[in-house]
Design a protein around this motif. Structure first.
Motif, PDB file in Angstrom:
ATOM      1  N   UNK A 164       0.829  -1.216   0.000  1.00  0.00           N
ATOM      2  CA  UNK A 164       0.000   0.000   0.000  1.00  0.00           C
ATOM      3  C   UNK A 164       0.857   1.257   0.000  1.00  0.00           C
ATOM      4  N   UNK A 165       2.099   1.106   0.464  1.00  0.00           N
ATOM      5  CA  UNK A 165       3.005   2.251   0.466  1.00  0.00           C
ATOM      6  C   UNK A 165       3.475   2.648  -0.914  1.00  0.00           C
ATOM      7  N   UNK A 166       3.137   1.836  -1.935  1.00  0.00           N
ATOM      8  CA  UNK A 166       3.560   2.130  -3.304  1.00  0.00           C
ATOM      9  C   UNK A 166       2.368   2.426  -4.224  1.00  0.00           C
ATOM     10  N   UNK A 167       1.206   2.657  -3.625  1.00  0.00           N
ATOM     11  CA  UNK A 167       0.004   2.950  -4.396  1.00  0.00           C
ATOM     12  C   UNK A 167       0.138   4.312  -5.076  1.00  0.00           C
ATOM     13  N   UNK A 168      -0.326   4.390  -6.318  1.00  0.00           N
ATOM     14  CA  UNK A 168      -0.237   5.658  -7.057  1.00  0.00           C
ATOM     15  C   UNK A 168      -1.598   6.166  -7.531  1.00  0.00           C
ATOM     16  N   UNK A 169      -2.647   5.350  -7.366  1.00  0.00           N
ATOM     17  CA  UNK A 169      -3.974   5.803  -7.807  1.00  0.00           C
ATOM     18  C   UNK A 169      -5.055   5.161  -6.946  1.00  0.00           C
ATOM     19  N   UNK A 170      -6.282   5.623  -7.099  1.00  0.00           N
ATOM     20  CA  UNK A 170      -7.379   5.159  -6.256  1.00  0.00           C
ATOM     21  C   UNK A 170      -7.702   3.693  -6.512  1.00  0.00           C
ATOM     22  N   UNK A 171      -7.486   3.206  -7.740  1.00  0.00           N
ATOM     23  CA  UNK A 171      -7.728   1.798  -8.043  1.00  0.00           C
ATOM     24  C   UNK A 171      -6.846   0.880  -7.219  1.00  0.00           C
ATOM     25  N   UNK A 172      -5.585   1.273  -7.062  1.00  0.00           N
ATOM     26  CA  UNK A 172      -4.668   0.484  -6.239  1.00  0.00           C
ATOM     27  C   UNK A 172      -5.106   0.446  -4.784  1.00  0.00           C
ATOM     28  N   UNK A 173      -5.632   1.587  -4.292  1.00  0.00           N
ATOM     29  CA  UNK A 173      -6.103   1.632  -2.913  1.00  0.00           C
ATOM     30  C   UNK A 173      -7.328   0.739  -2.738  1.00  0.00           C
ATOM     31  N   UNK A 174      -8.237   0.763  -3.720  1.00  0.00           N
ATOM     32  CA  UNK A 174      -9.409  -0.118  -3.645  1.00  0.00           C
ATOM     33  C   UNK A 174      -8.980  -1.580  -3.568  1.00  0.00           C
ATOM     34  N   UNK A 175      -8.051  -1.987  -4.431  1.00  0.00           N
ATOM     35  CA  UNK A 175      -7.605  -3.380  -4.464  1.00  0.00           C
ATOM     36  C   UNK A 175      -6.966  -3.790  -3.144  1.00  0.00           C
ATOM     37  N   UNK A 176      -6.125  -2.918  -2.603  1.00  0.00           N
ATOM     38  CA  UNK A 176      -5.443  -3.224  -1.342  1.00  0.00           C
ATOM     39  C   UNK A 176      -6.447  -3.369  -0.201  1.00  0.00           C
ATOM     40  N   UNK A 177      -7.440  -2.508  -0.167  1.00  0.00           N
ATOM     41  CA  UNK A 177      -8.431  -2.566   0.908  1.00  0.00           C
ATOM     42  C   UNK A 177      -9.290  -3.834   0.819  1.00  0.00           C
ATOM     43  N   UNK A 178      -9.578  -4.275  -0.397  1.00  0.00           N
ATOM     44  CA  UNK A 178     -10.361  -5.500  -0.557  1.00  0.00           C
ATOM     45  C   UNK A 178      -9.590  -6.727  -0.067  1.00  0.00           C
ATOM     46  N   UNK A 179      -8.303  -6.816  -0.404  1.00  0.00           N
ATOM     47  CA  UNK A 179      -7.474  -7.941   0.052  1.00  0.00           C
ATOM     48  C   UNK A 179      -7.315  -7.884   1.569  1.00  0.00           C
ATOM     49  N   UNK A 180      -7.091  -6.689   2.090  1.00  0.00           N
ATOM     50  CA  UNK A 180      -6.939  -6.507   3.531  1.00  0.00           C
ATOM     51  C   UNK A 180      -8.189  -6.981   4.263  1.00  0.00           C
ATOM     52  N   UNK A 181      -9.358  -6.621   3.742  1.00  0.00           N
ATOM     53  CA  UNK A 181     -10.608  -7.025   4.378  1.00  0.00           C
ATOM     54  C   UNK A 181     -10.817  -8.524   4.361  1.00  0.00           C
ATOM     55  N   UNK A 182     -10.477  -9.178   3.242  1.00  0.00           N
ATOM     56  CA  UNK A 182     -10.655 -10.630   3.136  1.00  0.00           C
ATOM     57  C   UNK A 182      -9.812 -11.371   4.162  1.00  0.00           C
ATOM     58  N   UNK A 183      -8.626 -10.873   4.444  1.00  0.00           N
ATOM     59  CA  UNK A 183      -7.735 -11.527   5.416  1.00  0.00           C
ATOM     60  C   UNK A 183      -8.097 -11.182   6.853  1.00  0.00           C
ATOM     61  N   UNK A 184      -8.308  -9.907   7.121  1.00  0.00           N
ATOM     62  CA  UNK A 184      -8.576  -9.496   8.498  1.00  0.00           C
ATOM     63  C   UNK A 184      -9.947  -9.952   8.976  1.00  0.00           C
ATOM     64  N   UNK A 185     -10.844 -10.280   8.031  1.00  0.00           N
ATOM     65  CA  UNK A 185     -12.166 -10.749   8.413  1.00  0.00           C
ATOM     66  C   UNK A 185     -12.124 -12.025   9.248  1.00  0.00           C
ATOM     67  N   UNK A 186     -11.096 -12.825   9.085  1.00  0.00           N
ATOM     68  CA  UNK A 186     -11.014 -14.070   9.834  1.00  0.00           C
ATOM     69  C   UNK A 186     -10.351 -13.948  11.188  1.00  0.00           C
TER      70      UNK A 186
END
Length: 495
Positions: free
Chosen positions: A140-162
Motif C-alpha cells: 500500500x506504500x507504493x500505491x499511485x492511484x485510487x484503483x490500487x487503494x481499492x484493491x489493497x483494501x479488498x485484500x486486507x478485508x478478506x484476510x482481516x475478516x477471519x
C-alpha cells in the motif's frame, strides 16, 4: 478447602493420600451428552496459577496479532490527514469509498474463516492471514492511484475478516465462560492501543517525509507492514493448535487443562463438524439480536477509531496535533473497558454493563454535536471512548458465553460479526465533511437504538432462563425445538 456435597462412593475415594494430592474432591457434572461423569475439581490456587501462566503466554501473542491487524486497518485515518488523498488524486467521496470497501470482503469472509479455524488449525489459519495482510500493507506504500487503494483494501478485508472471530473462538478453547470477558477486553484494548500507538507512530514516521524520495504516509504503510510480518512469524512459532497440550505447560498443568476441558464439556461439545449446529445458530434469536446490537456499537467503533484524527483536526488542530491528541482518548477508552470487563466476569453480568457504558457515549456525542467550545468537544471524545470499546467487547462476550457447543458458537460469532461489520461500510460514508455533524449524529442515534435492543435481548434471555426453570420443575411441557448445547435445561444464560 471446601467440602464435597453428599454423593455415592466412587473408585477415586479409595486412593491413598499421595495419589489424592492435587485432587481435592470430585463432583458429578453433566457432560455434553448429559451423561453424569465424575470429574475432578481443581485446587483454586493451582488453577489460578495456571490461568496466570496461560495469560502470560497467550494474551501477549493474541494482543500483538490483533494490534498489528488494527494498525494495518485503521492507519488509513492517519494517512488521510497526512496528504495521501492528494498524492494519489482521490476525491473525498472516492477516499470514503476506499474506507468502506474494506468491509465488503471483511464481512463476507468472517463466518467461513470462523467455521474453518478448527479444521485448518489456528496456527495455519492465523499465520497465513497475518502474512498476507502484512504484505498488502507494505505494498500500500507504493500505491499511485485510487484503483490500487481499492484493491489493497479488498485484500486486507478478506484476510482481516477471519482474525477477530478466530481469536474469540481460540479464547473459548482456553478459558471458561466466567473467565472470558476480561480476555476479550484485551482484544478491544488492542484497538485502543492501536489508536494511541498508531497516532504516536504515525506522528514519528511522518517525520520521515522525503526520505528515499518517498512521502511520509508511504513510510507509515511500509514500516507498519514490516512490523506485522514479524508478528505473523511469532504466531506460527508460539501459538499452539491444542491449548491443552501447550509446549510451555508442565505435565501436571496439561492434566489440569484436560480437567478444565471436561468441566467445560457441555460448553465446548463435540469436536466433529456439524451442519445442524450451524443451522441452529442461524435460527437463534440471541444471534440476530446480538448482531443488531453489535451493528449499532460498531458504527461507533469503526467511525471513531478511523476518523478520530480528522474529528480532532476539525476542532481547530493541525494534522500533527491531531495525531498525538488521540493518544489519551484511546488510553482512557481501553482502561475503562478493562475495568468493566473484570467487573462483568466477577458478577457474570453482561447486558446491563453494555447499557451502562453506552450512557457515557451518548453524553460524549451530545457534547461534540452541540455548539460548545473546542475544549468541551475534546472532552466529549473521552466520554465517547468508553462506549466505543466497552460496548462491542462486552456484547460479543455476552454472545460467546451464551451459545454452545463449539461449532454452533463458531457460526454464531461469525454471523454476528458479519452483521455487525457492515457498520464499517456505513461509517465510511457518514464521516465525509468537517465538522462531521452527520457522522457524530448518526453515531449518537445508533447508541440510543442499541440501548433499546440491549433491553430487549436481556428480557428475552431472562425469559429463556425462567422457561428452563419451569420445565425443570415440571410446571410446563418442554416444547422447545433445540434441547442440546445451550438449550440444555442446566445451561444457565448470563444476563
Amino acid at each position: 478447602m471446601a467440602s464435597s456435597p453428599p454423593r455415592s462412593t466412587s473408585p477415586s475415594e479409595k486412593k491413598s493420600d499421595p495419589e489424592r494430592q492435587n485432587e481435592l474432591f470430585t463432583t458429578d457434572i453433566p457432560t455434553a451428552e448429559t451423561v453424569t461423569e465424575t470429574v475432578e475439581v481443581l485446587d483454586p490456587k493451582a488453577e489460578a496459577a495456571l490461568l496466570l501462566k496461560l495469560d502470560s503466554v497467550f494474551v501477549p501473542i493474541i494482543m500483538l496479532v490483533y494490534l498489528s491487524c488494527f494498525l494495518d486497518r485503521s492507519n488509513i485515518g492517519n494517512v488521510k490527514v497526512a496528504g495521501m488523498p492528494e498524492d494519489i488524486g482521490a476525491s473525498a467521496s472516492e477516499f470514503s469509498t476506499a474506507v468502506s470497501i474494506f468491509y465488503a470482503t471483511y464481512v463476507a469472509f468472517e463466518a467461513p474463516w470462523a467455521i474453518l479455524l478448527k479444521r485448518l488449525t489456528p496456527r495455519v489459519t492465523l499465520t497465513t492471514l497475518c502474512v498476507i495482510w502484512s504484505l498488502t500493507t507494505i505494498f500500500s506504500g507504493f500505491i499511485t492511484n485510487i484503483g490500487g487503494l481499492y484493491a489493497a483494501r479488498l485484500v486486507l478485508g478478506a484476510c482481516e475478516g477471519g482474525l477477530f472471530p478466530g481469536l474469540n473462538l481460540y479464547l473459548t478453547m482456553v478459558y471458561k465462560r466466567e473467565e472470558q470477558a476480561r480476555r476479550v477486553s484485551y482484544l478491544f484494548v488492542c484497538t485502543a492501543i492501536a489508536g494511541a500507538f498508531g497516532g504516536l507512530l504515525a506522528y514519528l514516521i511522518l517525520k520521515m517525509d522525503g526520505i528515499g524520495g518517498q512521502a511520509g504516509w508511504r513510510w507509515v504503510y511500509i514500516i507498519e507492514g514490516i512490523f506485522s510480518i514479524f508478528i505473523g512469524a511469532l504466531v506460527w512459532f508460539a501459538l499452539p493448535n491444542d491449548p491443552t497440550e501447550a509446549y510451555f505447560l508442565s505435565e501436571d498443568e496439561k492434566r489440569m487443562m484436560r480437567v478444565r476441558a471436561r468441566q467445560r464439556a457441555q460448553y465446548m461439545g463435540s469436536e466433529e463438524f456439524s451442519w445442524e449446529e450451524i443451522r441452529f445458530a442461524l435460527k437463534d434469536m440471541k444471534v440476530w439480536m446480538s448482531g443488531a446490537i453489535q451493528f449499532c456499537q460498531d458504527i461507533l467503533l469503526f467511525g471513531f477509531s478511523t476518523f478520530l484524527p480528522s474529528i480532532i483536526q476539525s476542532m481547530g488542530h493541525d494534522s500533527v496535533q491531531a495525531q498525538y491528541l488521540t493518544i489519551p482518548v484511546y488510553i482512557t477508552g481501553g482502561l475503562c473497558f478493562m475495568a468493566l470487563a473484570f467487573l462483568s466476569d466477577k458478577l457474570s453480568v453482561r447486558g446491563p454493563l453494555v447499557a451502562f457504558a453506552n450512557v457515557f457515549g451518548i453524553l460524549g456525542y451530545i457534547l461534540i454535536i452541540c455548539p460548545t467550545s473546542n475544549g468541551v468537544k475534546f472532552l466529549g471524545t473521552f466520554f465517547c471512548s468508553v462506549a466505543v470499546y466497552s460496548g462491542p467487547g462486552l456484547n460479543l462476550t455476552w454472545l460467546n458465553v451464551n451459545v454452545a457447543p463449539h461449532y454452533r458458537r463458531a457460526a454464531a460469532i461469525g454471523f454476528q460479526q458479519t452483521m455487525a461489520n457492515t457498520a464499517g461500510i456505513v461509517a465510511g460514508q457518514i464521516y465525509r465533511e468537517k465538522p462531521y455533524l452527520l457522522g457524530n449524529a448518526f453515531s449518537l442515534g445508533s447508541l440510543v437504538v442499541a440501548e433499546f435492543l440491549i433491553a430487549g435481548l436481556w428480557l428475552y434471555i431472562r425469559s429463556c432462563n425462567r422457561k428452563k426453570e419451569r420445565i425443570s420443575r415440571g410446571e410446563v411441557e418442554d416444547t422447545r425445538k433445540v434441547k442440546t448445547g445451550d438449550g440444555e435445561l442446566d445451561f444457565k444464560y448470563h444476563l
